[in-house]
Design a protein around this motif. Structure first.
Motif, PDB file in Angstrom:
ATOM      1  N   ILE A  11      -6.418 -16.560  27.781  1.00  0.00           N
ATOM      2  CA  ILE A  11      -7.448 -15.499  28.020  1.00  0.00           C
ATOM      3  C   ILE A  11      -7.252 -14.166  27.366  1.00  0.00           C
ATOM      4  O   ILE A  11      -6.234 -13.758  27.129  1.00  0.00           O
ATOM      5  N   VAL A  44     -11.695 -17.370  26.851  1.00  0.00           N
ATOM      6  CA  VAL A  44     -10.749 -18.406  26.752  1.00  0.00           C
ATOM      7  C   VAL A  44     -10.651 -18.792  25.235  1.00  0.00           C
ATOM      8  O   VAL A  44     -11.676 -19.032  24.726  1.00  0.00           O
ATOM      9  N   LEU A  57     -15.782 -16.098  29.937  1.00  0.00           N
ATOM     10  CA  LEU A  57     -15.413 -16.406  31.168  1.00  0.00           C
ATOM     11  C   LEU A  57     -16.655 -16.416  32.186  1.00  0.00           C
ATOM     12  O   LEU A  57     -16.972 -17.520  33.259  1.00  0.00           O
ATOM     13  N   ARG A  58     -17.549 -15.427  31.992  1.00  0.00           N
ATOM     14  CA  ARG A  58     -18.817 -15.167  33.061  1.00  0.00           C
ATOM     15  C   ARG A  58     -19.974 -15.696  32.201  1.00  0.00           C
ATOM     16  O   ARG A  58     -20.426 -14.672  31.450  1.00  0.00           O
ATOM     17  N   PRO A 161     -15.601 -20.502  37.702  1.00  0.00           N
ATOM     18  CA  PRO A 161     -16.438 -20.294  36.203  1.00  0.00           C
ATOM     19  C   PRO A 161     -16.196 -21.664  35.388  1.00  0.00           C
ATOM     20  O   PRO A 161     -15.215 -22.241  35.586  1.00  0.00           O
ATOM     21  N   LEU A 164     -12.965 -22.618  33.286  1.00  0.00           N
ATOM     22  CA  LEU A 164     -11.740 -22.966  34.129  1.00  0.00           C
ATOM     23  C   LEU A 164     -11.514 -24.356  34.338  1.00  0.00           C
ATOM     24  O   LEU A 164     -10.188 -24.866  34.363  1.00  0.00           O
ATOM     25  N   SER A 228      -8.917 -20.329  40.847  1.00  0.00           N
ATOM     26  CA  SER A 228      -9.912 -19.545  40.363  1.00  0.00           C
ATOM     27  C   SER A 228      -9.700 -17.906  40.242  1.00  0.00           C
ATOM     28  O   SER A 228     -10.094 -17.205  39.244  1.00  0.00           O
ATOM     29  N   GLU A 229      -9.103 -17.481  41.563  1.00  0.00           N
ATOM     30  CA  GLU A 229      -8.809 -16.006  41.609  1.00  0.00           C
ATOM     31  C   GLU A 229      -7.930 -15.513  40.433  1.00  0.00           C
ATOM     32  O   GLU A 229      -7.853 -14.591  39.891  1.00  0.00           O
ATOM     33  N   ARG A 230      -6.851 -16.445  40.106  1.00  0.00           N
ATOM     34  CA  ARG A 230      -5.972 -16.085  39.138  1.00  0.00           C
ATOM     35  C   ARG A 230      -6.509 -16.448  37.560  1.00  0.00           C
ATOM     36  O   ARG A 230      -5.556 -16.471  36.751  1.00  0.00           O
ATOM     37  N   MET A 231      -7.618 -17.080  37.446  1.00  0.00           N
ATOM     38  CA  MET A 231      -8.127 -17.413  36.176  1.00  0.00           C
ATOM     39  C   MET A 231      -7.244 -18.642  35.648  1.00  0.00           C
ATOM     40  O   MET A 231      -6.912 -18.533  34.264  1.00  0.00           O
ATOM     41  N   SER A 233      -6.238 -22.539  34.632  1.00  0.00           N
ATOM     42  CA  SER A 233      -6.998 -23.838  34.392  1.00  0.00           C
ATOM     43  C   SER A 233      -6.928 -24.753  35.762  1.00  0.00           C
ATOM     44  O   SER A 233      -5.896 -24.920  36.419  1.00  0.00           O
TER      45      SER A 233
END
Length: 277
Positions: A11, A44, A57-58, A161, A164, A228-231, A233
Motif C-alpha cells: 500500500i 495498492v 483503495l477507495r 474495499p 483487498l 479490512s481495518e488493517r488494510m 489482503s
C-alpha cells in the motif's frame, strides 16, 4: 528508498516512491519525478510485466472478465436482472445466462420470462462470473451457467474495499471451522453455514442455523472486518489465521483496536513476507 514492487501487496500514499529502477513503464496512478516512479493516489501497487500502476483503495469496483462477484438483485427487468456489484453501473444478468431449476441448459422461452421471479427476486444475493463488459457504457454482464454460481442462501453479507480481495483460482471456501465463504472480487462477501451443491433449487425459507454455527459465522465476519481495518489482503489463509488467533476472546471483543492488532499479526507477517513467528 526501498522499492515497493516485490513480495506481497504493498500500500502506498501519494508521493511515495514505488521504484527507482529503470526499465519500468508508468501505469495508472503513478508519475515520474527526478527519475523516480511515484504514486499519485493512495492504493495498492500492481505490476503487469514491466508496467507499474496503483489501484486506488477507495473506489468503485472495476471488473475484469472472469472475475467472481457477489451481488444483490435490485430489479427484475425484461429478460434480465439488474444486480448491484459495487461497480459504477448496475450489472446485468440475462435470463439466457442462468441455469433453470435442476441445472437444465436450454433455450429460454416466453414462459421462462414469466417465471423469472421464481428464480431470483429483488434482495436475493447471488454469486456469478463476469462474462463480458459492454463496450457502450462499461456495464458488467454476468452469468451463472455453473451449479456453483447462483442464489446464495441464508448468511451474513458484508462489504470491504475491492482492492483487498486477492484474486485467486478459487473464491469459494469451506473453512476449517466449517463456515462457508464466498469472496467476491468486487468486495462483496457472503458468509454462510454451507455452500449449496445446487443453487437452482427452490428457495427454502425454513433453513435453521444453530447458535453454535451462528457464533462461528460471526467470528469469521469479524476476522474479515479486522483484516479490512488493517488494510490486509483477504483470502482463505489470512482469514483462517485471524480466526484461529481470536479463539481466546469472545466474538464481540475482536474489533477493539488492541484486539485487531493482536489477532491480525500473523496475517500481517504473511502479507509482508515476514517470518511467521
Amino acid at each position: 528508498m526501498e522499492d515497493r514492487i516485490g513480495g506481497g501487496p504493498t500500500i502506498v500514499c501519494p508521493g511515495d516512491v514505488i521504484t527507482e529502477e529503470e526499465g519500468y513503464m508508468r501505469g495508472h496512478g503513478t508519475f515520474i519525478h527526478d527519475g523516480k516512479l511515484l504514486a499519485s493516489v493512495a492504493g495498492v501497487v500492481e505490476r503487469t510485466n514491466k508496467v507499474l500502476s496503483v489501484r486506488p483503495l477507495r473506489t468503485r469496483y472495476v471488473g475484469e472478465i472472469g472475475d467472481v462477484v457477489v451481488g444483490r438483485i435490485v430489479r427484475v427487468a425484461e429478460r434480465r436482472w439488474l444486480v448491484d456489484t459495487q461497480s459504477r453501473l448496475e450489472s446485468v444478468l440475462k435470463l439466457s445466462s442462468v441455469n433453470l431449476p435442476g441445472g437444465i441448459l436450454r433455450r429460454k422461452s416466453a414462459s421462462d420470462e414469466l417465471t423469472m421471479r421464481e428464480v431470483l427476486v429483488e434482495g436475493d444475493l447471488v454469486s456469478a462470473e463476469i462474462q463480458t463488459i459492454f463496450q457502450e457504457d462499461g456495464a458488467l454482464s454476468l452469468h451463472t451457467r455453473s451449479l456453483r454460481y447462483g442464489r446464495l442462501g441464508a448468511g451474513i453479507f458484508m462489504r470491504v474495499p475491492p482492492v483487498l480481495v486477492r484474486r485467486s483460482k478459487n473464491h469459494f471456501h469451506t473453512l476449517p471451522s466449517g463456515v462457508a465463504v464466498v469472496l467476491g472480487n468486487n468486495g462483496y462477501i457472503w458468509i454462510g453455514a454451507s455452500l449449496e451443491e445446487d443453487t437452482t433449487r427452490t428457495r427454502n425459507h425454513d433453513t435453521v442455523i444453530s447458535d453454535e454455527t451462528r457464533k462461528r459465522m460471526a467470528r469469521v465476519r469479524n476476522a474479515i472486518a479486522a483484516l479490512s481495518e488493517r488494510m490486509l489482503s483477504i483470502f482463505d489463509t489470512t482469514i483462517v489465521f485471524t480466526y484461529d488467533d481470536s479463539l481466546h476472546m469472545d466474538e464481540q471483543e475482536m474489533l477493539s483496536p488492541d484486539a485487531v492488532a493482536s489477532i491480525t499479526e500473523r496475517a500481517y507477517r504473511l502479507c509482508t513476507d515476514q517470518p511467521l513467528a
